[in-house]
Design a protein around this motif. Structure first.
Motif, PDB file in Angstrom:
ATOM      1  N   ASP A   1       0.821  -1.213   0.000  1.00  0.00           N
ATOM      2  CA  ASP A   1       0.000   0.000   0.000  1.00  0.00           C
ATOM      3  C   ASP A   1       0.852   1.259   0.000  1.00  0.00           C
ATOM      4  N   GLY A   2       0.582   2.131  -0.952  1.00  0.00           N
ATOM      5  CA  GLY A   2       1.324   3.370  -1.049  1.00  0.00           C
ATOM      6  C   GLY A   2       2.647   3.228  -1.771  1.00  0.00           C
ATOM      7  N   THR A   3       3.041   1.997  -2.092  1.00  0.00           N
ATOM      8  CA  THR A   3       4.341   1.759  -2.724  1.00  0.00           C
ATOM      9  C   THR A   3       4.164   1.039  -4.056  1.00  0.00           C
ATOM     10  N   LEU A   4       3.879  -0.242  -4.009  1.00  0.00           N
ATOM     11  CA  LEU A   4       3.643  -0.990  -5.255  1.00  0.00           C
ATOM     12  C   LEU A   4       2.220  -0.769  -5.767  1.00  0.00           C
ATOM     13  N   LEU A   5       1.264  -0.647  -4.836  1.00  0.00           N
ATOM     14  CA  LEU A   5      -0.123  -0.424  -5.240  1.00  0.00           C
ATOM     15  C   LEU A   5      -0.359   1.042  -5.553  1.00  0.00           C
ATOM     16  N   ARG A   6      -1.244   1.295  -6.482  1.00  0.00           N
ATOM     17  CA  ARG A   6      -1.623   2.655  -6.843  1.00  0.00           C
ATOM     18  C   ARG A   6      -2.522   3.261  -5.758  1.00  0.00           C
ATOM     19  N   PRO A   7      -2.820   4.552  -5.836  1.00  0.00           N
ATOM     20  CA  PRO A   7      -3.641   5.195  -4.792  1.00  0.00           C
ATOM     21  C   PRO A   7      -5.030   4.598  -4.620  1.00  0.00           C
ATOM     22  N   ASP A   8      -5.526   3.856  -5.619  1.00  0.00           N
ATOM     23  CA  ASP A   8      -6.824   3.192  -5.480  1.00  0.00           C
ATOM     24  C   ASP A   8      -6.680   1.791  -4.896  1.00  0.00           C
TER      25      ASP A   8
END
Length: 280
Positions: A10-17
């Motif tokens: 979360d917040g790194t590899l994943l996008r803001p959604d």
């Protein structure tokens, strides 16, 4: 020098959604297939992470729940589990309750599923947290009270900083316990407080993995306060551009944001250098 690349979710590899882009997923899969040693280190359990990591083809276990588990994301089996001693878990629950913050208590009586118990919810935010997870865990249920025993792995709470920060200071003084406290990536009005065995923690989980597979160089990527230790202790600590200020300050390198698939582009650059992956 065999290198292990480890990224937060979360917040790194994943996008803001909170989704993994097709570009990042395909890039990671291709690089792993070509021999890059890449895995995840996340506060999520496999049950919570399941939708986000669907389609990822990792060959190494992931460091889950802040190092409580080393988990195969395909079979969902835990290669290792760090349990909280029963007396420590009971004291932790009592401390949460004394601060008016009923916790979520996670247990793992075997090496597969995780069960979660809570007694009451105090906000619509918590209600949404539960609703999102109830169908993903083996059980996620409300009970009249907590039955805390030898299988406890995680005790956490979510609230505003005025509630969470004093509680964080209290639980940090409990022997045998470790804790992280950080703002929610998706709603900074709320903070997570997550507690676990002193044998856990993202960095300790990464070290267990590196030792087991023979990696002697670690590159860690993150964005939030629970990533600070692994960025500081890794051979190279990498922050995405959207990281918390303390994380940006601690990083050896700053890359593109999670909105820009910064991790995937960084991994491509590393592969172009011919960095030794070290994976069989």
């Amino acid at each position: 020098m065999p290198t292990l690349y480890v990224s937060d979710l979360d917040g790194t590899l994943l996008r803001p959604d909170a989704a993994l882009s097709a570009f990042s997923r395909n890039t990671v899969n291709r690089l792993v297939a070509d021999g890059m040693a890449f895995t995840l280190a996340t506060a999520r359990s496999i049950a919570s992470a399941r939708p986000a990591v669907a389609g990822l083809k990792l060959r190494l276990p992931a460091v889950m729940m802040n190092g409580v588990f080393l988990t195969d994301i395909v079979t969902e089996r835990h290669a290792s589990v760090a349990y909280i001693p029963a007396h420590t878990a009971r004291r932790t629950v009592e401390t949460f309750l004394a601060h008016g913050r009923p916790p979520f208590v996670y247990t793992c009586p075997d090496r597969s599923g995780v069960d979660v118990v809570y007694t009451r919810l105090r906000s619509a935010y918590e209600e949404a947290f539960v609703a999102e997870r109830q169908t993903r865990y083996r059980s996620f249920r409300q009970a009249a009270d907590y039955a805390v025993g030898d299988s406890t792995v995680y005790i956490n709470g979510i609230d505003t900083p005025d509630v969470i920060l004093p509680l964080y200071e209290a639980v940090r003084r409990i022997p045998g316990l470790d804790a992280v406290c950080y703002p929610d990536n998706y709603d900074s009005r709320y903070y997570f407080l997550e507690t676990f065995s002193q044998e856990a923690g993202k960095w300790k989980g990464i070290r267990r993995l590196a030792d087991a597979y023979g990696f002697d160089r670690i590159v860690a990527l993150g964005d939030n306060l629970n990533d600070l230790e692994m960025l500081r202790r890794a051979h190279v600590g990498v922050a995405v551009a959207n990281a918390q200020p303390q994380v940006l300050q601690a990083a050896d390198k700053i890359i593109g944001s999670n909105q820009e698939d910064g991790v995937a582009h960084f991994l491509l650059e590393e592969a172009a250098k011919g960095e030794p992956a070290g994976f069989m």
